[in-house]
Each structure stands twice: as structure tokens, then as C-alpha cells.
Write an enzyme that holds these catalytic residues in place. Structure first.
Site, PDB file in Angstrom:
ATOM      1  CG  ASP A  30      -2.581  11.436   4.648  1.00 48.10           C
ATOM      2  OD1 ASP A  30      -3.884  11.154   4.694  1.00 48.10           O
ATOM      3  OD2 ASP A  30      -1.855  11.598   3.649  1.00 48.10           O
ATOM      4  N   GLY A  92     -15.411  13.916  -0.398  1.00 46.00           N
ATOM      5  CA  GLY A  92     -13.802  14.223  -0.828  1.00 46.00           C
ATOM      6  C   GLY A  92     -13.001  12.625  -0.303  1.00 46.00           C
ATOM      7  CD  GLN A  93     -14.480   6.878   1.044  1.00 48.29           C
ATOM      8  OE1 GLN A  93     -15.750   7.183   1.125  1.00 48.29           O
ATOM      9  NE2 GLN A  93     -13.983   5.799   1.545  1.00 48.29           N
ATOM     10  CB  SER A  94      -9.034  10.030  -2.460  1.00 45.75           C
ATOM     11  OG  SER A  94      -8.282   9.828  -1.047  1.00 45.75           O
ATOM     12  CG  HIS A  99      -9.505   6.822   5.657  1.00 43.81           C
ATOM     13  ND1 HIS A  99     -10.168   6.051   4.473  1.00 43.81           N
ATOM     14  CD2 HIS A  99      -9.172   7.864   5.174  1.00 43.81           C
ATOM     15  CE1 HIS A  99     -10.194   7.001   3.696  1.00 43.81           C
ATOM     16  NE2 HIS A  99      -9.623   8.186   4.060  1.00 43.81           N
TER      17      HIS A  99
HETATM   18  P1  AMP Z   1      -9.509  10.421   1.789  1.00 43.91           P
HETATM   19  O1  AMP Z   1      -9.246  11.515   0.776  1.00 43.91           O
HETATM   20  O2  AMP Z   1     -10.501  10.989   2.947  1.00 43.91           O
HETATM   21  O3  AMP Z   1      -9.963   9.067   1.272  1.00 43.91           O
HETATM   22  O4  AMP Z   1      -8.083  10.155   2.645  1.00 43.91           O
HETATM   23  C1  AMP Z   1      -7.191   9.198   2.074  1.00 43.91           C
HETATM   24  C2  AMP Z   1      -5.925   9.694   2.567  1.00 43.91           C
HETATM   25  O5  AMP Z   1      -5.006   8.601   2.170  1.00 43.91           O
HETATM   26  C3  AMP Z   1      -5.355  10.947   1.871  1.00 43.91           C
HETATM   27  O6  AMP Z   1      -5.052  11.849   2.949  1.00 43.91           O
HETATM   28  C4  AMP Z   1      -4.067  10.431   1.111  1.00 43.91           C
HETATM   29  O7  AMP Z   1      -3.086  11.276   1.305  1.00 43.91           O
HETATM   30  C5  AMP Z   1      -3.679   8.858   1.881  1.00 43.91           C
HETATM   31  N1  AMP Z   1      -3.080   7.922   1.247  1.00 43.91           N
HETATM   32  C6  AMP Z   1      -3.052   7.728   0.102  1.00 43.91           C
HETATM   33  N2  AMP Z   1      -2.012   6.790  -0.087  1.00 43.91           N
HETATM   34  C7  AMP Z   1      -1.431   6.674   1.025  1.00 43.91           C
HETATM   35  C8  AMP Z   1      -0.328   5.617   1.538  1.00 43.91           C
HETATM   36  N3  AMP Z   1       0.158   4.655   0.630  1.00 43.91           N
HETATM   37  N4  AMP Z   1      -0.034   5.892   2.721  1.00 43.91           N
HETATM   38  C9  AMP Z   1      -0.344   6.644   3.671  1.00 43.91           C
HETATM   39  N5  AMP Z   1      -1.552   7.485   3.101  1.00 43.91           N
HETATM   40  C10 AMP Z   1      -2.010   7.389   2.046  1.00 43.91           C
END
Ligand code: AMP
Length: 113
Positions: A30, A92-94, A99
Site C-alpha cells: 500500500d 471506506g472504500q476509496s 482488494h
Molecule cells: P480502500 O480505501 O479500502 O479502497 O483502499 C485503497 C488503498 O489503496 C488505500 O489504502 C490506499 O493507500 C491504496 N492506494 C492508493 N493508490 C495506490 C497506489 N498507487 N499504490 C498502492 N496503493 C495505493
């Protein structure tokens, strides 16, 4: 999906710190780690989130879950770890590509915020 960040990582179009790679699964660190070990495990195939996985995807889903355990072993998380998948805005999905977070290397509190 052409505009999906994790599809681009899976295709090698955006760099990532890869921990584990198979034909259909990728695990990478991450970018904003929340624990000493914070790895994301994804299927290369696009699904918006875990709600989109169906019975037809059961073999792939099993391989993804098995990969989370493999990551924990590679990262020597013998004291334990957490596997989390966030769904939708309340979850909290961003990033909209399913994943599984593998978090470990410190004591994790419960419940999450
Ligand atoms: P979520 O908020 O559960 O959708 O998790 C998305 C995750 O992706 C977050 O923990 C971010 O820090 C991570 N993330 C976003 N962009 C990248 C990237 N380019 N490489 C690795 N992790 C990333």
C-alpha cells in the site's frame, strides 16, 4: 476497466512494489501503509468490490484469499495479522477494484473506526 487505478497496476502501466504475482493475482505494498506490513491483494480481473463476486468466481476468490495467507507467510506475520476488504462509501472504500488489505507487524485494535 481503462480508468481503474488497480487495473493499471495489474497491467504494469503504473508501478507498484510487488510482493507476489501470479497469472490472475497481484499483491503489492500500500502506498500509504497503516501498519509495518500493509499489502493489497487483488485479482487482475476487475470487480468493483467483494459484492460483485459470485458463485461463478469462487475459484478465483479462493485463490485471492489463499494469496493473503501466502503474503502473511512471506512477511513473517507469525504473531497474527488482519485481512480487510472495504465496500462502498460507508465501508471506506476509496479504490473501486476489489482488494484485500493484509495488515500486520503491530498489535491492531478493534473495532476499526
Ligand atoms: P480502500 O480505501 O479500502 O479502497 O483502499 C485503497 C488503498 O489503496 C488505500 O489504502 C490506499 O493507500 C491504496 N492506494 C492508493 N493508490 C495506490 C497506489 N498507487 N499504490 C498502492 N496503493 C495505493
Amino acid at each position: 476497466m481503462s480508468d481503474c487505478l488497480f487495473c493499471k497496476i495489474a497491467a504494469g502501466e503504473i508501478p507498484a512494489d510487488i510482493v507476489l504475482e501470479t497469472d490472475d493475482i497481484l499483491a503489492f505494498r500500500d502506498i500509504d501503509p497503516q501498519a509495518p506490513t500493509h499489502v493489497l491483494v487483488i485479482p487482475r480481473q476487475h470487480f468493483d468490490n467483494v459484492s460483485d463476486l459470485t458463485r461463478d468466481d469462487k475459484d478465483l476468490a479462493a485463490r485471492v484469499l489463499s494469496a493473503t495467507a501466502e503474503v502473511a507467510q512471506l512477511e513473517t506475520l507469525e504473531r497474527g495479522y488482519r485481512v480487510v476488504t472495504n465496500v462502498g462509501s460507508d465501508g471506506g472504500q476509496s479504490v473501486r477494484h476489489v482488494h484485500f488489505h493484509v495488515l500486520g507487524g503491530r498489535g491492531l485494535t478493534w473495532p476499526p473506526g
